[in-house]
Design a protein around this motif. Structure first.
Motif: not given
Length: 370
Positions: A13, A27, A55, A60-61, A63, A93, A95, A117, A123, A125, A200
């Motif tokens: 995570g 990211s 994606e 990876h993520r 934000w 992910r 966030g 969530e 996924r 944060d 998260p």
């Protein structure tokens, strides 16, 4: 072993996997900027496009950051944006980078991110900052208080309260012991409950040493704002690593850094695009925030000597140019800082330039194109 235990023990995570030839996981930090001649709706559509591109290409993520009273930034409500993005993505992910904790009651944040969530299980944060994300007057309006330092000074206590709400772990006798953040773990422990108990991961964000040391002492992952505080990056990361104490969340330190980077096919075009961000920052720092100017407006602007000095300093911290040049700059930064992850923010006037930059960076590292 529960799903939460699996995530925390393996770090799935939190820790990402480097893909292609990237030195570390890559990211995205999206400021959801609004350019001159564009609307907030345009900015949100671009955000969806960037998240879906990230994606698809193996970032990876993704934000978004909380900012207020800034016409050129449409991310005043990260939770709302993330809900929209969750509906348009499947695996990346999502966030906050971050939610400014002193601006909100911890229970509200726990409920918002518990809801996220539930929308995107496993996924989400929750990155937290202690700055207001705006000027003092706006912060006072947000908090309905002019005691702004009090919120920052109380950050560790606010963080502890938020963690208790997220874990539903106030001890017996505490005034909040019978208050539950819902959606949340209480639904799993209620009669007949089947609600997932995991939540998260918490991240601490910072641009100086305070959050670095706090994150280390609590064994939490740390995100540093290299993109606007480059001189403090290595000292803060060193402090984080030196302060780190293993926790049930992490056995070893994990730090990402935000980095401003923009790739274009031609070097001159990259300079033309990033100049818009520099001019936007000049206006913000001189009390004249506005929409992100177009490349044409930035090129026509008469920069004073002081402004030229600022531009040179600002752009010295923006990795820009051809894809090969940007890749080399990111490689060098990862090596120099020892960052475990690079979170790239592409600041430019128009959505197409920002979207294209992420594609070019992904190509430069051989990230999957599917």
């Amino acid at each position: 072993m529960s799903g939460e235990d699996d995530i925390r023990d393996t770090g799935d995570g939190i820790r990402g996997t480097a893909k292609g030839t990237a030195p570390v996981p890559l990211s995205v930090l999206d400021l959801v900027t609004v350019g001159a001649g564009r609307t907030a709706s345009d900015a949100v559509r671009t955000a969806v496009g960037i998240a879906r591109t990230a994606e698809r290409r193996g970032f990876h993520r993704y934000w978004v950051a909380e900012h207020h009273s800034m016409p050129g930034v449409a991310s005043s409500s990260p939770a709302v944006l993330l809900a929209h993005l969750a509906a348009h993505t499947e695996s990346i992910r999502l966030g906050s980078g971050g939610v400014m904790l002193p601006n909100h009651a911890p229970l509200i944040i726990a409920e918002q991110f518990g809801t996220l969530e539930a929308m995107a299980p496993g996924r989400v944060d929750l990155g937290l900052g202690r700055a207001p994300g705006t000027d003092g007057a706006t912060a006072a309006a947000l908090r309905r208080s002019d005691r702004l330092n009090e919120g920052a000074d109380d950050f560790p206590q606010q963080l502890a309260e938020l963690t208790r709400f997220l874990d539903d772990s106030f001890p017996d006798g505490h005034p909040y012991a019978k208050i539950h953040a819902v959606p949340g773990p209480v639904q799993a422990t209620s009669p007949g409950g089947v609600q997932s108990a995991h939540r998260p991961p918490l991240w601490l964000l910072g641009s100086s040493g305070f959050s670095a040391q706090l994150a280390g002492s609590l064994g939490l992952p740390f995100a540093f704002a290299h993109h606007f505080s480059a001189a403090n990056t290595i000292p803060a990361l060193d402090l984080y690593r030196a302060s780190f104490r293993p926790s049930e969340v992490l056995a070893e330190p994990y730090a990402l850094i935000g980095v401003s980077a923009l790739a274009t096919e031609e070097e001159e075009e990259a300079r033309r695009q990033v100049l818009t961000g520099a001019l936007s920052m000049i206006r913000l720092r001189t009390g004249r925030p506005g929409l992100v100017p177009s490349p044409e407006e930035a090129a026509a602007h008469h920069f004073t000597e002081r402004e030229r000095d600022f531009v040179d300093s600002w752009l010295g911290n923006v990795i820009h140019g051809t894809p090969d040049a940007v890749r080399q700059g990111l490689d060098d930064l990862a090596k120099r800082t020892g960052a475990d992850e690079l979170m790239i923010t592409a600041n430019a006037h128009g959505g197409p330039a920002r979207l294209r930059s992420y594609e070019l960076i992904a190509d430069a590292y051989g990230l999957p194109a599917a």
